[in-house]
Design a protein around this motif. Structure first.
Motif, PDB file in Angstrom:
ATOM      1  N   GLY A 274       0.786  -1.324   0.054  1.00  0.00           N
ATOM      2  CA  GLY A 274       0.053   0.038   0.013  1.00  0.00           C
ATOM      3  C   GLY A 274       0.729   1.390  -0.006  1.00  0.00           C
ATOM      4  O   GLY A 274       2.137   1.288   0.475  1.00  0.00           O
ATOM      5  N   LEU A 275       0.411   2.366  -0.500  1.00  0.00           N
ATOM      6  CA  LEU A 275       1.106   3.574  -0.602  1.00  0.00           C
ATOM      7  C   LEU A 275       0.099   4.660  -0.234  1.00  0.00           C
ATOM      8  O   LEU A 275      -1.152   4.697  -0.427  1.00  0.00           O
ATOM      9  CB  LEU A 275       1.570   3.826  -2.250  1.00  0.00           C
ATOM     10  CG  LEU A 275       2.510   2.888  -2.745  1.00  0.00           C
ATOM     11  CD1 LEU A 275       2.563   3.115  -4.112  1.00  0.00           C
ATOM     12  CD2 LEU A 275       3.760   2.894  -2.167  1.00  0.00           C
ATOM     13  N   ASP A 276       0.713   5.814   0.455  1.00  0.00           N
ATOM     14  CA  ASP A 276      -0.233   6.811   0.596  1.00  0.00           C
ATOM     15  C   ASP A 276      -0.143   7.716  -0.762  1.00  0.00           C
ATOM     16  O   ASP A 276       0.587   7.371  -1.647  1.00  0.00           O
ATOM     17  CB  ASP A 276       0.037   7.637   1.767  1.00  0.00           C
ATOM     18  CG  ASP A 276       1.609   8.233   1.875  1.00  0.00           C
ATOM     19  OD1 ASP A 276       1.955   8.313   0.747  1.00  0.00           O
ATOM     20  OD2 ASP A 276       2.049   9.144   2.700  1.00  0.00           O
ATOM     21  N   LYS A 277      -0.954   8.885  -0.716  1.00  0.00           N
ATOM     22  CA  LYS A 277      -1.044   9.686  -1.722  1.00  0.00           C
ATOM     23  C   LYS A 277       0.320  10.304  -2.147  1.00  0.00           C
ATOM     24  O   LYS A 277       0.772  10.157  -3.355  1.00  0.00           O
ATOM     25  CB  LYS A 277      -1.945  10.800  -1.887  1.00  0.00           C
ATOM     26  CG  LYS A 277      -2.528  11.457  -3.006  1.00  0.00           C
ATOM     27  CD  LYS A 277      -3.340  12.812  -2.596  1.00  0.00           C
ATOM     28  CE  LYS A 277      -4.824  12.288  -2.899  1.00  0.00           C
ATOM     29  NZ  LYS A 277      -5.747  13.554  -2.667  1.00  0.00           N
ATOM     30  N   ALA A 278       1.102  10.721  -1.099  1.00  0.00           N
ATOM     31  CA  ALA A 278       2.390  11.434  -1.227  1.00  0.00           C
ATOM     32  C   ALA A 278       3.238  10.637  -2.131  1.00  0.00           C
ATOM     33  O   ALA A 278       4.013  10.903  -3.109  1.00  0.00           O
ATOM     34  CB  ALA A 278       2.988  11.910   0.006  1.00  0.00           C
ATOM     35  N   LEU A 279       3.407   9.234  -1.616  1.00  0.00           N
ATOM     36  CA  LEU A 279       4.537   8.336  -2.105  1.00  0.00           C
ATOM     37  C   LEU A 279       4.041   7.893  -3.542  1.00  0.00           C
ATOM     38  O   LEU A 279       4.922   7.729  -4.305  1.00  0.00           O
ATOM     39  CB  LEU A 279       4.549   7.169  -1.233  1.00  0.00           C
ATOM     40  CG  LEU A 279       6.096   6.707  -1.292  1.00  0.00           C
ATOM     41  CD1 LEU A 279       6.950   7.652  -1.123  1.00  0.00           C
ATOM     42  CD2 LEU A 279       6.149   5.533  -0.046  1.00  0.00           C
ATOM     43  N   SER A 280       2.665   7.591  -3.911  1.00  0.00           N
ATOM     44  CA  SER A 280       2.463   7.161  -5.107  1.00  0.00           C
ATOM     45  C   SER A 280       2.657   8.204  -6.152  1.00  0.00           C
ATOM     46  O   SER A 280       3.057   7.931  -7.064  1.00  0.00           O
ATOM     47  CB  SER A 280       0.674   6.952  -5.084  1.00  0.00           C
ATOM     48  OG  SER A 280       0.218   6.177  -3.916  1.00  0.00           O
ATOM     49  N   GLN A 281       2.220   9.421  -5.829  1.00  0.00           N
ATOM     50  CA  GLN A 281       2.694  10.589  -6.830  1.00  0.00           C
ATOM     51  C   GLN A 281       4.292  10.748  -6.921  1.00  0.00           C
ATOM     52  O   GLN A 281       4.790  11.053  -8.165  1.00  0.00           O
ATOM     53  CB  GLN A 281       1.829  11.791  -6.355  1.00  0.00           C
ATOM     54  CG  GLN A 281       0.492  11.797  -6.484  1.00  0.00           C
ATOM     55  CD  GLN A 281      -0.301  13.185  -5.856  1.00  0.00           C
ATOM     56  OE1 GLN A 281       0.347  13.717  -4.969  1.00  0.00           O
ATOM     57  NE2 GLN A 281      -1.393  13.187  -5.955  1.00  0.00           N
ATOM     58  N   GLY A 282       4.816  10.592  -5.887  1.00  0.00           N
ATOM     59  CA  GLY A 282       6.410  10.534  -6.053  1.00  0.00           C
ATOM     60  C   GLY A 282       7.068   9.439  -6.950  1.00  0.00           C
ATOM     61  O   GLY A 282       7.639   9.618  -7.759  1.00  0.00           O
ATOM     62  N   GLN A 283       6.479   8.182  -6.575  1.00  0.00           N
ATOM     63  CA  GLN A 283       6.802   7.328  -7.443  1.00  0.00           C
ATOM     64  C   GLN A 283       6.645   7.240  -8.888  1.00  0.00           C
ATOM     65  O   GLN A 283       7.603   6.966  -9.556  1.00  0.00           O
ATOM     66  CB  GLN A 283       6.261   5.845  -6.801  1.00  0.00           C
ATOM     67  CG  GLN A 283       6.568   5.499  -5.461  1.00  0.00           C
ATOM     68  CD  GLN A 283       8.206   4.983  -5.311  1.00  0.00           C
ATOM     69  OE1 GLN A 283       8.693   5.110  -6.032  1.00  0.00           O
ATOM     70  NE2 GLN A 283       8.548   5.071  -3.903  1.00  0.00           N
ATOM     71  N   ILE A 284       5.431   7.636  -9.117  1.00  0.00           N
ATOM     72  CA  ILE A 284       4.990   7.713 -10.393  1.00  0.00           C
ATOM     73  C   ILE A 284       5.578   8.904 -11.152  1.00  0.00           C
ATOM     74  O   ILE A 284       5.877   8.720 -12.388  1.00  0.00           O
ATOM     75  CB  ILE A 284       3.638   7.714 -10.785  1.00  0.00           C
ATOM     76  CG1 ILE A 284       2.964   6.906 -12.056  1.00  0.00           C
ATOM     77  CG2 ILE A 284       2.975   8.953 -10.760  1.00  0.00           C
ATOM     78  CD1 ILE A 284       3.236   5.604 -11.997  1.00  0.00           C
ATOM     79  N   GLY A 285       5.991   9.843 -10.532  1.00  0.00           N
ATOM     80  CA  GLY A 285       6.566  10.929 -11.141  1.00  0.00           C
ATOM     81  C   GLY A 285       7.881  10.499 -11.623  1.00  0.00           C
ATOM     82  O   GLY A 285       8.664  11.297 -12.708  1.00  0.00           O
TER      83      GLY A 285
END
Ligand SMILES: Cc1cc2nc3c(=O)[nH]c(=O)nc-3n(C[C@H](O)[C@H](O)[C@H](O)COP(=O)(O)OP(=O)(O)OC[C@H]3O[C@@H](n4cnc5c(N)ncnc54)[C@H](O)[C@@H]3O)c2cc1C
Length: 540
Positions: A274-285
């Protein structure tokens, strides 16, 4: 290889100076090591010493030399020479950890780069594979894939660099963990070179590890404090080619956590995170650039159970684009496997029942990427904007997770101003550990110049392509402080840890009788205290 331009983010300066051991035998050690291993296997190159004594997080003391034994016999010979000279020995696998596990603050030691122990022996009749400690998980997977076989746990996300020896020495979680447990649970037996140079085998029969007290278990997760793993035997299972990937978003942490917990309780998935929103956006960036998108698309297609399934998955990912990553506060990603699609669909249907009662389904692009590229290049050792990165984690009993989550909220509030001022930010990642625990990982990012280590791992070209940062002692000092405080917070909530190294308290948290037993064992195996001293806090 250049040495770092500034001594940022090091272990305490008093400890970093390479204090030469007192023994009169030390001056003879280097020529002896060269005679035993060959000049190619012994390095004193300043750039190499600097890189190999830096982990993802920070710099340790410089060793006297780095040795790279090519087989067990030369490993034993090098150990005997170091022991005779009274010089500490520090094992290093892929160097992908961040808990000071192979950083000896005092220096004056020899680093054992175990990447040369790279043999793989498959025994399909016994369903066992024996690997040298330096084999990476990616190499092992590639070797077994053609045979339709795999190991139950089959590696961390860092498997392009991380070795089987390193992961088994510090306990690792990820691929296959939801179905089959962590790295230690996929080990049948070990061959360990002790501080004396003697080779100790923990296994008696390849039929099972559990034959009397668990000798193998003593050495899993020891961070090399009890010896150097030379070879690891792991069980083989058949690859199940049928799978599906599912993703869900949740409006709050409680509903997200409950879904993960229930899925683990029912044992529905092979892999989950699972990922929080901050990490999801960071990873996909970071999945930027047409080249990388095409490469991922190709891998997604090739890894699909059939051509139709591949096209369907690509269309779903295309339609989702980046929107999926801002769908909810927390996202849960699952990979379910089965002997056939009916089994996969039944598991997926049950997962949907659990998740849709608490959240909503989103496109499955993230687990699709992970399934297609389980071992991505180690670009995540820097943040999405070229920041430095260090994760801090704890494994909490499910019942204690809400209290920790609330305490973390207070922690964020307390440090908000200083973090915002210095550009430090955090994200969170999660995975269940069996039905009993939740791995709650906090990734810290801060603007700081990369070290020579990062350049060695990522290459100068990659570094030129990401935003650069100037040396930033204030931000690094804040991260040191946040990390220490988080580790204390985890301890107060009863968390356990993987990759203990020198970062997490272990020996002092043991029951006194258990601690005395472990100290006695260390004393028996390593009477001079030369084997990765300080790891696990055994000498404290
Ligand atoms: C991008 C990225 C993703 C990651 N993803 C995951 C993940 O999904 N799951 C996870 O659990 N971790 C993850 N990690 C952390 C780390 O990569 C893994 O824990 C991995 O298992 C480390 O293996 P290594 O070979 O690099 O070990 P190293 O970092 O080289 O060493 C780890 C410890 O083991 C000791 N050691 C190494 N080899 C031996 C040996 N042969 N005998 C005795 N002791 C030894 C070292 O002294 C040290 O204490 C990730 C790291 C990065 C950078």
């Amino acid at each position: 290889m250049n040495a770092p331009a500034h001594p940022e983010h090091t272990l305490p300066p008093s400890a970093v100076t390479a204090a030469a051991p007192a023994s009169a035998a030390v001056p003879l050690l280097l020529p002896q090591l060269i005679a035993a291993l060959g000049a190619d296997s012994v390095s004193r190159d300043a750039g190499r010493l600097t890189v190999l004594s830096h982990d993802v997080y920070r710099q340790g003391g410089l060793p006297l030399a780095v040795v790279r034994p090519r087989d067990v016999a030369t490993l034993q010979a090098a150990v005997r020479l170091c022991a005779a000279a009274g010089v500490a020995m520090v094992p290093r696998g892929g160097g992908a950890s961040y808990t000071d596990g192979y950083l000896l603050p005092a220096g004056g030691h020899v680093v054992f780069d175990l990447g040369g122990l790279d043999h793989i022996e498959v025994d399909a009749a016994h369903a066992v594979v024996t690997v040298g400690a330096g084999v990476t998980w990616a190499t092992l997977r590639e070797r077994l894939a053609g045979l339709g076989l795999r190991t139950p746990f089959w590696g961390p996300f860092s498997g392009l660099a991380a070795t089987v020896g390193g992961s088994v020495s510090q306990n690792a979680i990820s691929h296959g963990s939801a179905g089959h447990g962590i790295s230690a649970q996929s080990v049948l037996s070990l061959d360990v070179v002790l501080a004396s140079g003697e080779l100790l085998g923990t296994g008696i029969s390849s039929a099972t590890r559990h034959f009397g007290p668990d000798m193998t278990g003593l050495f899993t997760g020891d961070c090399g404090a009890l010896g150097l793993k030379a070879a690891i035997r792991l069980p083989l299972i058949a690859v199940r080619s049928q799978f599906d990937t599912l993703s869900f978003a949740f409006p709050d942490f409680a509903r997200f956590h409950e879904t993960l917990r229930l899925a683990a309780l029912e044992g529905l998935e092979d892999e989950q995170f699972g990922l929080d929103k901050a990490l999801s956006q960071g990873q996909i960036g970071k999945q930027e650039g047409l080249g990388s998108k095409l490469a991922i698309a190709l891998k997604v297609f090739r890894s699909a159970p059939s051509a139709t399934a591949g096209v369907r998955q690509l269309l779903r990912m295309l339609a989702a684009g980046h929107r999926v990553l801002s769908s909810g506060e927390y996202m849960a990603h699952f990979i379910v496997e089965g002997a056939n699609m009916a089994e996969v669909q039944a598991k997926a249907a049950r997962l949907r029942e659990l998740a849709l009662a608490r959240g909503f389904e989103i496109a499955n692009s993230v687990p699709g990427f992970v399934r297609a590229m389980p071992f991505a290049p180690l670009t995540n050792i820097l943040g999405p904007k070229g920041e430095r990165w260090v994760p801090v984690h704890g494994i909490l009993p499910h019942a204690d997770v809400p209290a920790f989550h609330a305490a973390l909220h207070d922690f964020r509030t307390r440090h908000h101003e200083a973090m915002a001022r210095l550009g430090v930010w955090m994200g969170t990642m999660f995975a269940t550990v069996s039905s009993t625990g939740l791995l709650y990982e906090i990734a810290l990012y801060w603007p700081e110049a990369p070290a020579a280590y990062h350049e060695a791992v990522l290459g100068a070209e990659h570094l030129r392509a990401v935003p650069g940062h100037a040396p930033n002692a204030a931000a690094s000092a804040l991260v040191d402080l946040l990390k220490e405080e988080l580790i204390e917070l985890y301890a107060r909530h009863g968390a356990a840890h993987f990759q203990i190294g020198r970062a997490y308290p272990y020996a002092q948290r043991l029951d006194p009788a258990a601690r005395a037993l472990l100290s006695a064992l260390k004393q028996t195996l390593d009477p001079q205290g030369l084997m990765n001293p300080g790891a696990l806090g055994l000498e404290g």
